[in-house]
Write an enzyme that holds these catalytic residues in place. Structure first.
Site: not given
Ligand code: HPA
Length: 232
Positions: A179, A202
């Site tokens: 975003e 992550d």
């Molecule tokens: N990619 C895109 N958007 C995200 C990710 C990702 O790995 N993790 C949290 N938002």
């Protein structure tokens, strides 16, 4: 009233936090704001206004991705006079040095989205954070003993995009999200201040992900920095 936001004039504060998830907007309003009142439930994209340390602050869900945040920010700036918009969201790390639960301040946002190519007739635009907000957020974090990473992020249109992240990583980008490039571009169009504050949920490098409980405490840090920045 705008097309997607049912607030009356004056019901939205000049400073606003923008989580993607409307239930996170509700959590922030219930946890941190005093006298919070819900001003929007159109499409369940909840928005609330209350006060933080005595100053008016709103919090509005934006949904996921560039088209969705584009609509909400456009209406917030154009129709409700929002002056300072702070996105709070999650991101996937694309550098080894960026770890789970780290906080990232998005100094700039690259993108694979066609939105700005369309808007600028094929020219490149450099979506950039407000220096004032970036500095305020850095200082708010430092005052609590936290040291966010600061640099470029990537706003992708495709969450499940395979190895695309490796090219961005080669050029120093820190994390992927969906975003911030549009937030910065729409804010610039209306001459307003914007910042993206992200928590790493992550890692595309290691494949690790955070569990719900640990995510909550990392998110709490980000929300506190965002609220301090909003009232700075
Ligand atoms: N990619 C895109 N958007 C995200 C990710 C990702 O790995 N993790 C949290 N938002």
């Amino acid at each position: 009233m705008s097309i997607h936001i049912a607030a009356k004039n004056g019901e939205i504060a000049e400073a606003i936090l923008l989580p993607g998830d409307p239930l996170r907007a509700q959590f922030i309003a219930e946890t941190y704001l005093e006298n919070a009142k819900r001003y929007n439930d159109v499409r369940n994209m909840f928005g609330f206004t209350g006060t933080y340390k005595g100053k008016p602050v709103s919090v509005q869900g934006t949904g996921m991705g560039i088209p969705s945040i584009s609509i909400y920010t456009h209406e917030l700036f154009r129709d409700y006079g929002v002056k300072r918009a702070i996105r709070i969201g999650t991101a996937g790390a694309i550098q080894k040095t960026v770890k789970l639960r780290d906080m990232v301040l998005a100094q700039s946002a690259c993108t694979d989205s066609a939105a700005n190519r369309f808007r600028f007739g094929g020219r490149d635009y450099a979506p950039t954070a407000s220096w004032k907000l970036l500095k305020a957020a850095w200082e708010a974090a430092a005052a609590k003993g936290w040291e966010p990473a600061v640099g470029s992020v990537v706003s992708t249109d495709i969450f499940y995009s395979g190895d695309e992240w490796k090219l961005w990583a080669e050029y120093g980008c820190l994390a992927m999200e969906m975003e911030t490039a549009e937030l910065y571009t729409v804010a610039a169009k209306f001459g307003r201040e914007a910042l993206g504050i992200l928590t790493i949920s992550d890692s595309l490098v290691s494949g690790e992900t955070t569990g719900a409980a640990e995510r909550q405490s990392a998110f709490t840090r980000m929300m506190e920095v965002a609220l301090e920045t909003a009232v700075s």
